[in-house]
Design an enzyme around this catalytic site. Structure first.
Site, PDB file in Angstrom:
ATOM      1  N   ASP A 192     110.530 -23.685  18.541  1.00 60.24           N
ATOM      2  CA  ASP A 192     111.396 -24.841  18.799  1.00 60.24           C
ATOM      3  C   ASP A 192     112.784 -24.436  19.304  1.00 60.24           C
ATOM      4  O   ASP A 192     113.604 -25.300  19.625  1.00 60.24           O
ATOM      5  CB  ASP A 192     111.515 -25.732  17.552  1.00 60.24           C
ATOM      6  CG  ASP A 192     111.811 -24.945  16.279  1.00 60.24           C
ATOM      7  OD1 ASP A 192     111.886 -23.700  16.354  1.00 60.24           O
ATOM      8  OD2 ASP A 192     111.976 -25.572  15.227  1.00 60.24           O
ATOM      9  N   GLU A 279     116.265 -11.467   7.715  1.00 63.36           N
ATOM     10  CA  GLU A 279     116.551 -10.587   8.858  1.00 63.36           C
ATOM     11  C   GLU A 279     117.133  -9.244   8.445  1.00 63.36           C
ATOM     12  O   GLU A 279     116.676  -8.181   8.898  1.00 63.36           O
ATOM     13  CB  GLU A 279     117.498 -11.282   9.847  1.00 63.36           C
ATOM     14  CG  GLU A 279     116.901 -12.493  10.559  1.00 63.36           C
ATOM     15  CD  GLU A 279     117.007 -13.795   9.780  1.00 63.36           C
ATOM     16  OE1 GLU A 279     117.422 -13.746   8.586  1.00 63.36           O
ATOM     17  OE2 GLU A 279     116.681 -14.852  10.324  1.00 63.36           O
TER      18      GLU A 279
END
Lengths: 344, 344
Positions: A192, A279
Site C-alpha cells: 500500500d 527494523e
C-alpha cells in the site's frame, strides 16, 4: 518478422543475383579452361561498394525507425551483454486478503513493472495462495515468487512472519531467485506504499551494504529521514523513538544480498530494541552498524526528493446493496458483487 | 551507435574488399583491351551467396538480441505507420495541494505512463501551478497539459470546476491536444483512484460514444456496475440512487471526443438529477441516452474483472517532530521536513 519492418531487403538481394547473371562465360585460348569476364571492373567495384553502402544504410534506417517508434531506446542499449552484472532488486511484499488489496497490488505492480532486473516475492498471510493475486503477478510480466504462509502463534500480524519466510526462501533458493544475476539487493516493499520508480533505479540498485533514505508520512510526521553530516549518518530525524540504532521504517532501507546471505538473521516474534518496530533488530542482528549506512538523496541541501511514501488506503464502507436506495440497510447481508471479483 | 551492437559488420566488409583484391588482371589477345579473370566462378558465387546470407543472418541476430534484451517488443511492431489512427486517450485529473498528493500522483503517473497515445490534463485547484507537480508531469514522459484554476464561488470543491475548465480547454485547443491523432476519448481520472492498465487499453480506447464499466469500492458498496442484459444497459447495480439516468461514478465512464466536441455541456454548480452527483447531468446534457451506453467487462457471467477502484488515501497524522521522543508534542509548531519537499 521482417514483413512488418520498413525497407525491403529482397529486391536488393535480387539485385545481387542479377549481377551474378551479368557474367559472361569465355574459354581461354591457351589451356581451354573456363574463365569469366566482367565487362567493366569499375562497375563491379561500384556495385560492391553499393552493396556495402546498402547494408549500412539499411541498418541505420531500421534502427532509426525502431528508435523513432519507441521500439528501441538508445539510452537502454548499453551494456547488453553484462546484464547479469546489474544487481537484481528483490522486493519482498507481505500481503493479506482485504477489500483494497487488489487495488493496492495493481498500483504497485504498475510501478514495479517499470523496473528492469527486479524479482518480486509476494507472501500471502494465509494457508492458500489467492488465484486473482497469482493472475495479477503473471500479468505484471515480472519474475516473481508467490508463497502462502499463515502467521504462526507468537508472531505479530502485519507481515513479520511473511518477511521472515521470504528471507528464508532467498537463502534456500538463491540461484533460482538470482536467475543468472551475480548480485542482488533486498528491499521490503509493502503493497500500500507509494513508490517513485527512481527509488529502485537510483537508490536500491546501488546499495553496496545497507542503504537508507527519507520516507514520507510515517511515524506521525511528514518525513522520517537519516540525519546526515558530511555524508555520514549521525542520527535520525524522526519523531518516534529516535534513539533506536536504526530508527528507520520498513520502506526506508535496503540490504545488499551478500549481507543477507552472510547472516541468518530474521524477524523475531518481538523487538524490544525497536520498541516493537522490527527494523532495528533485523539490521543489528545482521551485524550492521551505523557506520555501514549509505545515505541516499542528500545531493542537495534543500528541495531533496522523497521517493517513497508510507501511504495507507482508506478502508471502504461496504454495505448490502440489495435494498437499493435504502442507505439504512443492514450491513450483515452478503455482499452483492454482480459477478465481479471482489475480496472482502 | 553500432559499436554497442553485437555481430561485427566491418570484418566481413573487409572480406568483401579482399575478394576484390583477389581478381587477376589480364589482357585479351584479340583487341588488347583489359579483362579480369576470377579463378573459380563457383567460389565467387559462393562468396556472393555468403554475403547475402551474412546480411540476413546479421539482421536476424541484431533483431533477436534487441528482442531478447527487451529493446524491441515484437507485439508492438504493428502498425507503426498508422499511429494517428489510434484514438488518443485524454485523461482529465483535477488535483489540489495536500500531504498525500505527490504520492497519489506518482502512483497514477506510474500507471498512465504504461499507456501509449495518452494525453494527461492535470488541473490544479489554485491560482498557481505547483513546481513539483510540473516536474512530476515532465518525468512521466507523457504528453500533458497543466493548468491552474481556482474553484469559483458557487461551484462545489472536489474538482467540478477544474473538470469544466479541462473540457473547455479540449474544445478550444482540440488540435493541440490531439497532436496528429484523428480521434480521442475523454476520461475523468482522479489522482487517488487505482487503475488497471487494461482499463485504458481494453476499455477506454474502444469507446465509440459513451462507455461504462464496473467501479470497485464506491457508493457505500463493493462494486457499482451497470446492469447489463443481452449486451444492453437496462439499469444500474448501485446502492445509492439507482434511479439516476446514468447512475455511475466519475471513474466509471468515458466519452468519445466527438460527443464532447458536438456539445457545449460542462459541469454546472449543482446537479439535482444526480442528487448532488454531477455525472448524470453531464452525460444527459451531452444528449446521451441509456441506449447509447456501451458496457465493458461483461464477456463472462462470473469472475468479471474490476479495472478501476475508487480508492482514497488515509490522511496522515502529522505532528511537530522537533521534540523528539515526545509523542505529546504540540501540533501547531511548523513541520520539520529536513530539507525534503513536502506539501502540507
Amino acid at each position: 518478422m521482417f514483413d512488418t519492418l520498413p525497407g525491403s531487403i529482397t529486391p536488393r538481394m535480387n539485385g545481387a543475383k542479377l549481377e551474378v547473371e551479368g557474367w559472361k562465360r569465355g574459354v581461354t585460348e591457351k589451356n581451354n579452361s573456363s574463365f569469366y569476364v566482367f565487362g567493366d571492373m569499375r562497375k563491379h567495384q561500384r556495385n560492391l561498394r553499393k552493396n556495402r553502402l546498402f547494408i549500412v544504410v539499411s541498418l541505420v534506417v531500421i534502427l532509426f525507425v525502431l528508435y523513432k517508434f519507441n521500439y528501441v531506446s538508445i539510452s537502454n542499449i548499453s551494456p547488453p551483454f553484462s546484464s547479469n552484472k546489474v544487481p537484481l532488486i528483490i522486493v519482498i511484499t507481505p500481503t493479506y486478503k482485504r477489500p483494497t488489496r487488489l487495488a493496492d497490488l495493481t498500483r504497485m505492480s504498475n510501478t514495479l513493472s517499470h523496473v528492469p532486473h527486479l524479482h518480486w516475492i509476494v507472501v500471502e498471510d494465509s494457508h492458500n495462495k489467492v488465484k486473482h493475486v497469482e493472475k495479477l503477478l503473471q500479468r505484471s510480466t515480472l519474475p516473481y515468487t508467490y508463497i502462502a504462509v499463515r502467521t504462526i502463534p507468537g508472531y505479530p500480524k502485519r507481515g513479520w512472519y511473511q518477511r521472515t519466510m521470504a528471507l528464508t526462501h532467498i537463502r534456500e533458493h538463491t540461484s533460482e531467485v538470482l536467475n543468472g544475476h551475480e548480485n542482488g539487493v533486498v528491499y521490503f516493499g509493502d503493497d500500500d506504499n507509494s513508490y517513485d520508480v527512481r527509488l529502485f533505479t537510483n537508490y536500491i540498485r546501488n546499495v553496496k551494504k545497507v542503504g537508507l533514505w527519507a520516507v514520507g508520512m510515517v511515524g506521525g510526521t511528514a518525513v522520517e529521514s537519516p540525519d546526515v553530516v558530511n555524508g555520514s549518518v549521525v542520527g535520525f530525524k524522526v519523531k518516534w523513538n529516535p534513539n533506536r540504532k536504526f530508527a528507520v521504517d520498513m520502506a526506508g532501507f535496503a540490504i545488499n544480498l551478500s549481507v543477507v546471505l552472510g547472516s541468518s538473521a530474521v524477524f523475531g516474534t518481538s523487538c524490544a530494541r525497536g520498541a516493537g518496530a522490527p527494523e532495528t533488530c533485523l539490521l543489528e542482528d545482521m551485524g550492521l552498524t551505523r557506520g555501514d549506512i549509505e545515505p541516499f538523496g542528500y545531493d542537495k541541501k534543500e528541495e531533496r526528493e522523497i521517493l517513497v511514501w508510507h501511504t495507507k488506503t482508506v478502508k471502504p464502507t461496504l454495505g448490502d446493496n440489495k435494498s437499493k436506495g435504502n442507505s439504512t440497510a443492514k450491513n450483515n447481508a452478503p455482499l452483492e458483487t454482480n459477478g465481479f471479483i471482489f475480496e472482502a
